[in-house]
Write a protein that holds these residues in place. Structure first.
Motif, PDB file in Angstrom:
ATOM      1  N   GLY A  65      38.569 -16.020  12.918  1.00 29.85           N
ATOM      2  CA  GLY A  65      37.241 -15.927  12.698  1.00 29.85           C
ATOM      3  C   GLY A  65      36.533 -14.710  13.379  1.00 29.85           C
ATOM      4  O   GLY A  65      36.889 -14.353  14.604  1.00 29.85           O
ATOM      5  N   ILE A  66      35.252 -14.394  12.977  1.00 30.99           N
ATOM      6  CA  ILE A  66      34.337 -13.528  13.778  1.00 30.99           C
ATOM      7  C   ILE A  66      33.294 -14.343  14.454  1.00 30.99           C
ATOM      8  O   ILE A  66      32.633 -15.392  13.743  1.00 30.99           O
ATOM      9  CB  ILE A  66      33.952 -12.431  12.800  1.00 30.99           C
ATOM     10  CG1 ILE A  66      34.858 -11.461  12.180  1.00 30.99           C
ATOM     11  CG2 ILE A  66      32.547 -11.587  13.758  1.00 30.99           C
ATOM     12  CD1 ILE A  66      34.375 -10.634  11.264  1.00 30.99           C
ATOM     13  N   PHE A  67      33.160 -14.314  15.594  1.00 35.04           N
ATOM     14  CA  PHE A  67      32.197 -15.076  16.492  1.00 35.04           C
ATOM     15  C   PHE A  67      30.925 -14.371  16.566  1.00 35.04           C
ATOM     16  O   PHE A  67      30.585 -13.231  17.045  1.00 35.04           O
ATOM     17  CB  PHE A  67      32.630 -15.196  17.886  1.00 35.04           C
ATOM     18  CG  PHE A  67      33.915 -16.148  17.935  1.00 35.04           C
ATOM     19  CD1 PHE A  67      34.601 -16.733  16.940  1.00 35.04           C
ATOM     20  CD2 PHE A  67      34.355 -16.460  19.047  1.00 35.04           C
ATOM     21  CE1 PHE A  67      35.800 -17.434  16.996  1.00 35.04           C
ATOM     22  CE2 PHE A  67      35.540 -17.393  19.301  1.00 35.04           C
ATOM     23  CZ  PHE A  67      36.140 -17.732  18.202  1.00 35.04           C
ATOM     24  N   ASN A  68      29.948 -14.873  15.598  1.00 33.29           N
ATOM     25  CA  ASN A  68      28.529 -14.245  15.747  1.00 33.29           C
ATOM     26  C   ASN A  68      27.589 -14.859  16.717  1.00 33.29           C
ATOM     27  O   ASN A  68      26.926 -14.203  17.498  1.00 33.29           O
ATOM     28  CB  ASN A  68      27.816 -14.499  14.380  1.00 33.29           C
ATOM     29  CG  ASN A  68      28.647 -13.582  13.197  1.00 33.29           C
ATOM     30  OD1 ASN A  68      28.867 -12.420  13.435  1.00 33.29           O
ATOM     31  ND2 ASN A  68      28.882 -14.117  12.158  1.00 33.29           N
ATOM     32  N   GLU A  69      27.885 -16.054  16.853  1.00 38.13           N
ATOM     33  CA  GLU A  69      27.264 -16.924  17.861  1.00 38.13           C
ATOM     34  C   GLU A  69      28.049 -18.297  18.256  1.00 38.13           C
ATOM     35  O   GLU A  69      28.627 -18.841  17.340  1.00 38.13           O
ATOM     36  CB  GLU A  69      25.835 -17.402  17.474  1.00 38.13           C
ATOM     37  CG  GLU A  69      25.031 -18.039  18.450  1.00 38.13           C
ATOM     38  CD  GLU A  69      23.643 -18.348  17.731  1.00 38.13           C
ATOM     39  OE1 GLU A  69      23.477 -19.421  17.421  1.00 38.13           O
ATOM     40  OE2 GLU A  69      22.642 -17.610  18.208  1.00 38.13           O
ATOM     41  N   VAL A  70      28.180 -18.634  19.447  1.00 40.40           N
ATOM     42  CA  VAL A  70      29.121 -19.801  19.858  1.00 40.40           C
ATOM     43  C   VAL A  70      27.857 -20.600  20.785  1.00 40.40           C
ATOM     44  O   VAL A  70      27.033 -20.098  21.229  1.00 40.40           O
ATOM     45  CB  VAL A  70      30.123 -19.486  20.667  1.00 40.40           C
ATOM     46  CG1 VAL A  70      30.754 -20.696  21.331  1.00 40.40           C
ATOM     47  CG2 VAL A  70      31.204 -18.446  19.924  1.00 40.40           C
ATOM     48  N   THR A  86      21.917 -34.576  25.842  1.00 36.64           N
ATOM     49  CA  THR A  86      22.894 -33.402  25.425  1.00 36.64           C
ATOM     50  C   THR A  86      22.446 -32.184  25.985  1.00 36.64           C
ATOM     51  O   THR A  86      21.338 -31.769  25.867  1.00 36.64           O
ATOM     52  CB  THR A  86      22.551 -33.120  23.658  1.00 36.64           C
ATOM     53  OG1 THR A  86      23.098 -34.395  23.285  1.00 36.64           O
ATOM     54  CG2 THR A  86      23.879 -32.129  23.193  1.00 36.64           C
ATOM     55  N   ILE A  87      23.396 -31.532  26.419  1.00 38.33           N
ATOM     56  CA  ILE A  87      23.294 -30.073  27.104  1.00 38.33           C
ATOM     57  C   ILE A  87      23.977 -28.831  25.995  1.00 38.33           C
ATOM     58  O   ILE A  87      24.987 -29.082  25.777  1.00 38.33           O
ATOM     59  CB  ILE A  87      23.772 -29.786  28.590  1.00 38.33           C
ATOM     60  CG1 ILE A  87      23.157 -30.823  29.460  1.00 38.33           C
ATOM     61  CG2 ILE A  87      23.773 -28.473  29.083  1.00 38.33           C
ATOM     62  CD1 ILE A  87      21.562 -30.761  29.552  1.00 38.33           C
ATOM     63  N   GLU A  88      23.222 -27.922  25.973  1.00 41.36           N
ATOM     64  CA  GLU A  88      23.757 -26.925  24.973  1.00 41.36           C
ATOM     65  C   GLU A  88      23.853 -25.468  25.770  1.00 41.36           C
ATOM     66  O   GLU A  88      22.818 -25.066  26.291  1.00 41.36           O
ATOM     67  CB  GLU A  88      22.809 -26.694  23.655  1.00 41.36           C
ATOM     68  CG  GLU A  88      23.061 -27.725  22.867  1.00 41.36           C
ATOM     69  CD  GLU A  88      22.514 -27.375  21.509  1.00 41.36           C
ATOM     70  OE1 GLU A  88      21.918 -26.584  21.233  1.00 41.36           O
ATOM     71  OE2 GLU A  88      22.611 -28.525  20.446  1.00 41.36           O
ATOM     72  N   LEU A  89      24.930 -24.724  25.648  1.00 38.72           N
ATOM     73  CA  LEU A  89      24.914 -23.394  26.168  1.00 38.72           C
ATOM     74  C   LEU A  89      25.148 -22.359  24.883  1.00 38.72           C
ATOM     75  O   LEU A  89      26.070 -22.582  24.229  1.00 38.72           O
ATOM     76  CB  LEU A  89      25.912 -23.147  27.230  1.00 38.72           C
ATOM     77  CG  LEU A  89      26.304 -21.602  27.720  1.00 38.72           C
ATOM     78  CD1 LEU A  89      25.165 -20.921  28.168  1.00 38.72           C
ATOM     79  CD2 LEU A  89      27.682 -21.706  28.534  1.00 38.72           C
ATOM     80  N   LYS A  90      24.315 -21.480  24.570  1.00 34.92           N
ATOM     81  CA  LYS A  90      24.303 -20.470  23.544  1.00 34.92           C
ATOM     82  C   LYS A  90      24.733 -19.209  23.922  1.00 34.92           C
ATOM     83  O   LYS A  90      24.253 -18.652  24.839  1.00 34.92           O
ATOM     84  CB  LYS A  90      22.879 -20.627  23.067  1.00 34.92           C
ATOM     85  CG  LYS A  90      23.174 -19.659  21.518  1.00 34.92           C
ATOM     86  CD  LYS A  90      21.659 -19.264  21.008  1.00 34.92           C
ATOM     87  CE  LYS A  90      21.280 -20.453  20.252  1.00 34.92           C
ATOM     88  NZ  LYS A  90      19.786 -20.405  19.452  1.00 34.92           N
ATOM     89  N   ILE A  91      25.763 -18.625  23.453  1.00 33.67           N
ATOM     90  CA  ILE A  91      26.476 -17.280  23.617  1.00 33.67           C
ATOM     91  C   ILE A  91      26.060 -16.421  22.463  1.00 33.67           C
ATOM     92  O   ILE A  91      26.829 -16.909  21.526  1.00 33.67           O
ATOM     93  CB  ILE A  91      27.835 -17.421  23.936  1.00 33.67           C
ATOM     94  CG1 ILE A  91      28.084 -18.522  25.228  1.00 33.67           C
ATOM     95  CG2 ILE A  91      28.580 -16.010  24.421  1.00 33.67           C
ATOM     96  CD1 ILE A  91      29.635 -18.583  25.587  1.00 33.67           C
ATOM     97  N   THR A  92      25.331 -15.424  22.560  1.00 43.96           N
ATOM     98  CA  THR A  92      24.937 -14.492  21.451  1.00 43.96           C
ATOM     99  C   THR A  92      25.332 -12.929  21.936  1.00 43.96           C
ATOM    100  O   THR A  92      24.662 -12.740  22.960  1.00 43.96           O
ATOM    101  CB  THR A  92      23.480 -14.755  21.099  1.00 43.96           C
ATOM    102  OG1 THR A  92      23.079 -16.253  20.712  1.00 43.96           O
ATOM    103  CG2 THR A  92      23.233 -13.703  19.865  1.00 43.96           C
TER     104      THR A  92
END
Length: 263
Positions: free
Chosen positions: A196-201, A227-233
């Protein structure tokens, strides 16, 4: 034609003050969760709507009756014309199945027929319950269980059943916490991660080392959930996440202890 499908979620249990390890479902403080559910789940579901508002977002201001919900095990007439609850226990497979009837109060309106003739005026203290099929699977010698619920178009009760399970665990096992998350089949996920293509993780976790809990201000002596979130864009959103960055993320997510992801 009705658009019906199933929503599948998985759940695990851990001690309130130890999020690093999960408990076997047939040995929670020397008790078998399936047997406790078999004995008490029906009554618990039939009474939980009286306290449902305490599980709702308390920050929201609500009008009278808004957010109130009716919840009960659905009933049918048996061969003797008596009401019989639609809940069934399958000891061999350790699954519980049936139907939950649920609906919201708080919204008035008119019930009309196909010719737009008014049949009935619904008041704010009225509810129109819908029945939803459900199944809870509690495998032996496993730390992971499954919640399967029916979805009718945009309507469903998967999150509601997760809330019920979490409340049930808190009531019968005060030192144990239930965590639910969407179920994604391993082969599908592996294929998506590799091709797949990662647009955002988005990396999501409910467990952090003690020093990081204190740094982020989420450390709690009561063992409250967070809940802790880390967004990679990527900066170049047309190309997506590529090269070494994608390889590093793939390697991380293929590990058994990897966090929950949203792609």
């Amino acid at each position: 034609m009705a658009n019906r499908n199933l929503d599948i979620r998985q759940f695990t249990l851990h001690q309130r003050f130890d999020k690093t390890s999960t408990s076997l479902l047939d040995d929670i403080n020397f008790k078998d969760l399936y047997e406790v559910l078999k004995q008490s789940l029906s009554d618990f579901i039939n009474k939980i709507d009286k306290e449902w508002n305490k599980y709702e977002d308390k920050e929201l201001e609500k009008e009278e009756n808004e957010g109130k919900r009716t919840i009960a095990i659905a009933k049918v007439k048996d061969s003797n014309n008596k009401d019989s609850e639609q809940i069934y226990f399958h000891d061999k497979s350790r699954c519980i199945s049936g139907k939950i009837s649920t609906g919201l109060y708080g919204k008035g309106g008119f019930i009309i027929d196909e010719n737009k003739n008014i049949l009935f005026e619904k008041q704010a203290n009225h509810a129109l319950p819908r029945p939803f099929y459900f199944m809870i699977c509690v495998p032996a010698h496993s730390d992971t269980g499954y919640i399967i619920t029916e979805k009718d178009g945009i309507y469903g009760f998967s999150q509601g059943l997760c809330i019920i399970l979490q409340a049930f665990i808190k009531n019968y096992f005060p030192d144990v916490v239930a965590s639910c998350r969407p179920f994604i089949e391993d082969q599908l996920m592996s294929n998506f991660l590799n091709k797949g293509i990662f647009n955002e993780v988005i990396l999501t976790t409910t467990v952090l080392p003690k020093h990081l809990e204190e740094s982020y201000g989420v450390a709690s002596p009561e063992g409250e959930e967070y809940t802790i979130e880390l967004k990679i864009t990527p900066r170049n959103k047309k190309k997506g996440i590529t090269g070494k960055h994608q390889e590093n993320i793939q390697n991380k997510l293929h590990k058994k202890s990897s966090p929950i992801i949203v792609l």
